[in-house]
Write an enzyme that holds these catalytic residues in place. Structure first.
Site, PDB file in Angstrom:
ATOM      1  CD  GLU A  10       4.083   0.452   6.697  1.00 47.11           C
ATOM      2  OE1 GLU A  10       4.902   0.680   7.514  1.00 47.11           O
ATOM      3  OE2 GLU A  10       4.200   1.157   5.615  1.00 47.11           O
ATOM      4  CG  ASP A  69       0.419  -0.241   2.560  1.00 49.49           C
ATOM      5  OD1 ASP A  69       0.797  -0.701   2.558  1.00 49.49           O
ATOM      6  OD2 ASP A  69      -0.520   0.967   3.278  1.00 49.49           O
TER       7      ASP A  69
END
Length: 406
Positions: A174, A79
């Site tokens: 994350e 991400d």
């Protein structure tokens, strides 16, 4: 495929995470990217490549030696930060950077200035990948993914380089603090691992912030402003009063190194109700606990003046991994040797943030962080050196070689 071509393709997939969806992965783009990565892992020759229902990708590079060796892991996250859009990223390579300011978007006068970002002068002569000034780049952490993938392909193509079993993982979410939520440490099966999620090349990080998220909610009482005397309680104004009670100089823009901070990251509200969202950070556990107590103290102070107005919701996010790494410092020595062998000076620095590795270390997988090469994460001025990415690939390969030879 080389590391740069991989990276330039990866950043065009929108994988911005979103903490408001309550899903894992939090956005559909991450699962699309995960499935793409599984196909690539299979294509280059890794085994056991799969993505689970939560978007976690894992794969294996089998050992090519009979020696009994520890299993190493390499991890990166898929991400990108919700702080700025990752949609329609348009990367550009500035070849042989000459040390001047870089115009990202002439129309909107968006310029990456050396005065504002002097660290870029350390990359004079390198090829620098930048944005068009309208999005982040995504080097955090698609650079790490590209480097791990390229290193694995290189080891497969060069079987004369002996190595033990290597496990690879790419994780979702994350950036919103959820990257380790559903990570199956037992299934991953590594003795230790490294996240490839650091910035400037040569850096080794095994100390990170202790981190908490705090939401302070203020309930007001709205009355017609013409008749509000001694009746109205303006939640917006009370929230502002609370904010200025925190130490002015203990904010991100005034701190560095091991200095902690309070960071106001969100403000939403009206006269009736206002919520302030903070992140609290400190490397020292005792100071971290004191910072959290300060929030409670100030809430009580507000409630003495405005009874029942303020409430606090505070949650720990992760802790400093140092205490979990100190018993296995040989993995730090290993990284230092690998970086030196690749022609760089190892630099041990504290992380002014957190990585998946922090939580994974407390889950039983010692997992310090190594440089992926990107700079100015989470914004339009993000950039990465082509040469720094190749150096990171070399470090991964060197770690595999050193483990096999020791």
């Amino acid at each position: 495929m080389n590391v740069i071509d991989r990276f330039l393709g990866y950043v065009k997939v929108d994988t911005q995470s979103d903490e408001l969806t309550n899903l894992t992965p939090s956005t559909p783009g991450q699962m699309i990217f995960a499935q793409q990565l599984v196909k690539e892992l299979i294509a280059i020759g890794l085994t056991d490549a799969e993505v689970d229902s939560n978007g976690y990708v894992m794969a294996t590079l089998p050992a090519n030696t009979d020696k009994e060796l520890p299993t190493i892991g390499f991890i990166a996250h898929m991400d990108t930060s919700p702080d700025m859009t990752g949609h329609n990223v348009q990367p550009r390579i500035v070849e042989k950077y000459d040390g001047g300011d870089i115009v990202l978007c002439a129309e909107e006068n968006i310029v990456l200035k050396t005065e504002d970002f002097p660290e870029i002068l350390g990359y004079v002569g390198n090829d620098i990948i930048v944005t068009n000034g309208k999005t982040l780049l995504g080097a955090d952490d698609k650079a790490g993914i590209a480097e791990i993938m390229t290193a694995m392909e290189y080891l497969i193509a060069n079987p004369d380089i002996k190595h033990g079993k290597i496990r690879v993982a790419f994780t979702p979410d994350e950036e919103i603090g959820q990257g380790a939520d559903h990570f199956d440490v037992e299934k991953f099966g590594a003795d230790f691992a490294y996240t490839m999620d650091g910035s400037d090349q040569g850096i080794i990080e095994f100390e990170n912030f202790n981190a908490a998220l705090a939401k302070v909610t203020f309930k007001g009482r709205n009355v017609h402003p013409g008749y509000a005397k001694h009746k109205m309680v303006n939640a917006l104004r009370v929230a502002n009063q609370y904010a200025i009670m925190l130490p002015r100089w203990e904010t991100p823009e005034h701190t560095e190194g091991y200095e902690g901070f309070y960071h106001l990251v969100g403000c939403e509200g009206s006269v009736e109700k206002t919520t302030l969202t903070y992140i609290i950070r400190d490397h020292d556990r005792d100071r971290f606990e004191r910072r959290k107590k300060e929030f409670s103290h100030l809430v009580n102070k507000i409630n003495k003046e405005f009874p029942g107005c303020a409430s606090l919701d505070i949650k720990d996010q992760y802790y400093n991994m140092r205490e979990m790494i100190e018993p296995v410092m040989h993995i730090i020595d290993l990284a230092k040797e690998a970086i030196s062998n690749c022609g760089m000076e190892p630099k041990v620095e504290p992380i002014r943030g957190g990585t998946d590795g922090a939580r994974l270390s407390f889950m039983g997988l010692p997992c310090p962080n190594l440089s992926a090469g990107g700079m100015n994460f989470h914004g339009r001025f993000e950039y990465i050196s082509v040469q720094a990415m190749q150096n990171a690939v070399n470090v991964i390969v060197e770690i595999a070689k050193l483990v096999a030879n020791k």
